[in-house]
Design a protein around this motif. Structure first.
Motif, PDB file in Angstrom:
ATOM      1  N   GLU A 163      -2.769  14.272 -20.919  1.00 33.55           N
ATOM      2  CA  GLU A 163      -1.973  15.336 -21.536  1.00 33.55           C
ATOM      3  C   GLU A 163      -1.723  16.505 -20.584  1.00 33.55           C
ATOM      4  O   GLU A 163      -0.991  17.425 -20.909  1.00 33.55           O
ATOM      5  CB  GLU A 163      -2.658  15.838 -22.825  1.00 33.55           C
ATOM      6  N   ALA A 164      -2.341  16.438 -19.403  1.00 40.78           N
ATOM      7  CA  ALA A 164      -2.126  17.511 -18.425  1.00 40.78           C
ATOM      8  C   ALA A 164      -0.688  17.423 -17.890  1.00 40.78           C
ATOM      9  O   ALA A 164      -0.089  16.348 -17.886  1.00 40.78           O
ATOM     10  CB  ALA A 164      -3.123  17.370 -17.283  1.00 40.78           C
ATOM     11  N   PRO A 165      -0.122  18.548 -17.445  1.00 40.60           N
ATOM     12  CA  PRO A 165       1.257  18.492 -16.932  1.00 40.60           C
ATOM     13  C   PRO A 165       1.365  17.611 -15.678  1.00 40.60           C
ATOM     14  O   PRO A 165       0.445  17.619 -14.841  1.00 40.60           O
ATOM     15  CB  PRO A 165       1.577  19.954 -16.588  1.00 40.60           C
ATOM     16  N   GLY A 166       2.446  16.882 -15.583  1.00 43.04           N
ATOM     17  CA  GLY A 166       2.674  16.025 -14.410  1.00 43.04           C
ATOM     18  C   GLY A 166       2.668  16.825 -13.131  1.00 43.04           C
ATOM     19  O   GLY A 166       2.226  16.354 -12.077  1.00 43.04           O
ATOM     20  N   THR A 167       3.128  18.061 -13.231  1.00 45.68           N
ATOM     21  CA  THR A 167       3.222  18.899 -12.035  1.00 45.68           C
ATOM     22  C   THR A 167       1.861  19.406 -11.562  1.00 45.68           C
ATOM     23  O   THR A 167       1.762  20.004 -10.500  1.00 45.68           O
ATOM     24  CB  THR A 167       4.135  20.115 -12.307  1.00 45.68           C
ATOM     25  N   SER A 168       0.809  19.169 -12.366  1.00 45.17           N
ATOM     26  CA  SER A 168      -0.524  19.618 -11.935  1.00 45.17           C
ATOM     27  C   SER A 168      -1.146  18.652 -10.932  1.00 45.17           C
ATOM     28  O   SER A 168      -2.179  18.933 -10.343  1.00 45.17           O
ATOM     29  CB  SER A 168      -1.448  19.761 -13.150  1.00 45.17           C
ATOM     30  N   LEU A 169      -0.521  17.506 -10.756  1.00 47.27           N
ATOM     31  CA  LEU A 169      -1.054  16.499  -9.820  1.00 47.27           C
ATOM     32  C   LEU A 169      -0.710  16.863  -8.374  1.00 47.27           C
ATOM     33  O   LEU A 169       0.187  17.670  -8.122  1.00 47.27           O
ATOM     34  CB  LEU A 169      -0.475  15.117 -10.142  1.00 47.27           C
ATOM     35  N   SER A 170      -1.426  16.222  -7.434  1.00 48.40           N
ATOM     36  CA  SER A 170      -1.102  16.420  -6.013  1.00 48.40           C
ATOM     37  C   SER A 170       0.229  15.730  -5.695  1.00 48.40           C
ATOM     38  O   SER A 170       0.719  14.916  -6.501  1.00 48.40           O
ATOM     39  CB  SER A 170      -2.204  15.834  -5.141  1.00 48.40           C
ATOM     40  N   GLY A 171       0.783  16.031  -4.541  1.00 42.37           N
ATOM     41  CA  GLY A 171       2.088  15.459  -4.159  1.00 42.37           C
ATOM     42  C   GLY A 171       2.092  13.941  -4.201  1.00 42.37           C
ATOM     43  O   GLY A 171       3.007  13.320  -4.754  1.00 42.37           O
ATOM     44  N   GLY A 172       1.063  13.354  -3.639  1.00 35.33           N
ATOM     45  CA  GLY A 172       0.979  11.885  -3.594  1.00 35.33           C
ATOM     46  C   GLY A 172       0.838  11.302  -4.987  1.00 35.33           C
ATOM     47  O   GLY A 172       1.440  10.281  -5.310  1.00 35.33           O
ATOM     48  N   GLN A 173       0.035  12.004  -5.824  1.00 32.48           N
ATOM     49  CA  GLN A 173      -0.138  11.540  -7.206  1.00 32.48           C
ATOM     50  C   GLN A 173       1.165  11.674  -7.984  1.00 32.48           C
ATOM     51  O   GLN A 173       1.524  10.803  -8.771  1.00 32.48           O
ATOM     52  CB  GLN A 173      -1.249  12.350  -7.890  1.00 32.48           C
ATOM     53  N   GLN A 174       1.870  12.802  -7.755  1.00 35.73           N
ATOM     54  CA  GLN A 174       3.165  12.998  -8.422  1.00 35.73           C
ATOM     55  C   GLN A 174       4.133  11.876  -8.063  1.00 35.73           C
ATOM     56  O   GLN A 174       4.876  11.379  -8.897  1.00 35.73           O
ATOM     57  CB  GLN A 174       3.778  14.343  -8.013  1.00 35.73           C
TER      58      GLN A 174
END
Lengths: 272, 240
Positions: A163-174
């Motif tokens: 449920e966390a925002p997609g943008t909270s991930l690192s670049g590679g994870q995004q």
């Protein structure tokens, strides 16, 4: 030699390197114009199914333009005009009866900069399933989302914070989230436009590993500026130059003994 | 090499490897020629000089290997550059082996200098050495000038070296049958002849590397081989 004659010769090169399996994508005499300016000249290219094909060439050579033709992204540019035929699985994607939204579900795209929607990780992946009417029951949707995240090699890192925002991930994870979003709708083809250029070497290695596993199920076409990346991830390589397809063939051959001087000059870092 | 790299130091790195190989080749050529001269003139001083000098060749080979590892790590070469880089350690290794054979001839020279000369064998070996030395010179010329045809020609010429080795093999066997006291020098001469024959083989291997470097194609044609000594048998009666 005239440009046309060169292209004819190039087509022979392509025919010689033609993969054994039936091509999933076949481009025939594709020309692309931006207003008066022609960006691609008579491109003929067969893309084999469930392989990785890389498109390389200097900036402005037309490789991204060609990639964008494959899911009709160029339709979004008013002054852009495409002629010639592109068939995917035997169907001409420029036929008037083609539903462009459905086409783009079949031919997914991953961009240079990760572009997750400003939504949760879960919703990023669920979005495509919903708009394409593939969501099913709540349980089915959850399964599909988790399966896609698993295929994209991301599930272990995000299972407890869907449920966390997609943008909270690192670049590679995004970027892997964007890949999960693309594969959720089970496309035939995934187009990748320099998917690693904004990533560090570790994140790049993860994406490359992912590409290698994804080709079991999907046909992948990747535009990359990294020759080493093209050499590592792809089975076929096409070299574009000034809007022409100069050379197309097995990646192993292109990087060890290319047949065209322009390819040689480009991949060895000489002025060409 | 058609054009220069955008990164100038890449050209310098490639040139450096080429220079090292040429330098190695220069020493190897010299050692082939000198080992034959030392043998013919029974010059143990020159022989000792060759044995000592072999270390330089070994050191250069190590330098080529290091330069190759560095260029692979720094430049990730492609196409013609990649081929030039991967053939370099193979060529260096072949040159080093040729150098070892010359050194071995020099070692045997100190023994042979004490024995009676055996017919015209030293002169035959000298001719074989001249032939191999020319092959080494030409193959390095082909390497520097990226001349595929020249490399292929060197590869063919090895057959003549093989044939001379066959002749000498029979000749030396006959001497040994005639006079047991000739066995010791003849055995040494036989090993020397075999050494020169092997030098020729290593030179053809370099020629194949040059062929690959220039054309990108691996030589798949069977190499002409004429060394028949492995299957030669001479009846003792035949010597009488």
């Amino acid at each position: 030699m005239s440009a046309y004659a060169l292209q004819e010769a190039d087509n022979e090169v392509m025919a010689a390197a033609k993969p054994e399996t039936e091509p999933l994508i076949a481009a025939r005499n594709v020309n692309v114009f931006y207003g008066d300016k022609q960006a691609l000249f008579d491109i003929c290219l067969d893309v084999p199914e469930k392989q990785v094909t890389s498109l390389i060439g200097p900036s402005g050579c037309g490789k991204t333009t060609f990639l964008r033709c494959l899911n009709r992204m160029n339709d979004l540019i008013d002054i852009c005009r495409v002629t010639g035929d592109i068939t995917i699985g035997g169907k001409n994607i420029y036929d008037p009866d083609v539903d462009v939204v459905a086409l783009r579900a079949q031919v997914g795209m991953v961009f240079q900069k990760p572009n997750p929607f400003p939504k949760s990780i879960f919703e990023n992946v669920a979005y495509g399933l919903r708009i394409n009417g593939l969501a099913g029951s709540k349980g089915e949707l959850k399964d599909s989302v988790e399966r896609s995240l698993k295929q994209a090699g991301l599930i272990d890192e995000v299972y407890d914070r869907l449920e966390a925002p997609g943008t909270s991930l690192s670049g590679g994870q995004q970027q892997r989230l964007c890949i999960a979003r693309a594969i959720a709708v089970e496309p035939k083809v995934i187009l990748m436009d320099e998917p690693c250029s904004a990533l560090d070497p570790i994140a790049t290695a993860r994406i490359e590993e992912l590409i290698d596993t994804l080709r079991e199920k999907f046909t992948i076409i990747i535009v990359t500026h990294s020759m080493q990346q093209a050499a590592r991830v792809s089975q076929q390589t096409a070299f574009f130059h000034l809007g022409y397809l100069v050379e197309y063939g097995a990646t192993d051959t292109i990087f060890t003994a290319p047949s065209d001087e322009r390819t040689e000059s480009y991949i060895t870092g000489r002025i060409g | 090499m058609t054009q220069e790299h955008i990164v100038k130091s890449f050209d310098e790195d490639l040139k450096h490897i080429e220079t090292l190989i040429i330098e190695m080749g220069g020493f190897v050529e010299k050692h082939i020629s000198e080992s034959a001269t030392a043998l013919a003139r029974r010059d143990t001083e020159l022989a000792a000089f060759i044995i000592k000098g072999d270390k330089r060749i070994d050191a250069l080979e190590a330098e080529v290997d290091q330069a190759v590892v560095r260029i692979l790590a720094q430049r990730q070469p492609m196409a013609q550059d990649l081929r030039a880089v991967v053939v370099a350690p193979k060529i260096a290794s072949n040159l080093e082996r040729i150098g070892d054979y010359a050194k071995n001839i020099a070692k045997r020279t100190s023994v042979l200098a004490k024995a009676q000369p055996i017919g015209s064998s030293a002169a035959t070996i000298k001719r074989m050495c001249v032939m191999v030395q020319d092959m080494v010179k030409d193959v390095l010329e082909a390497y520097v000038s990226r001349n595929e045809a020249m490399a292929d020609d060197v590869r063919r010429r090895d057959e003549e070296v093989d044939q001379m080795h066959n002749t000498l093999f029979r000749e030396l066997l006959t001497y040994m049958m005639e006079d047991p006291r000739a066995i010791s020098p003849c055995m040494h001469l036989l090993f020397i002849s075999k050494n020169v024959e092997r030098m020729g083989d290593h030179t053809t291997s370099i020629a194949e590397q040059v062929h690959y470097m220039v054309s990108g194609e691996i030589f798949d044609e069977e190499r002409p081989k004429s060394d028949t000594t492995s299957t030669t048998f001479i009846e003792p009666d035949a010597a009488e």
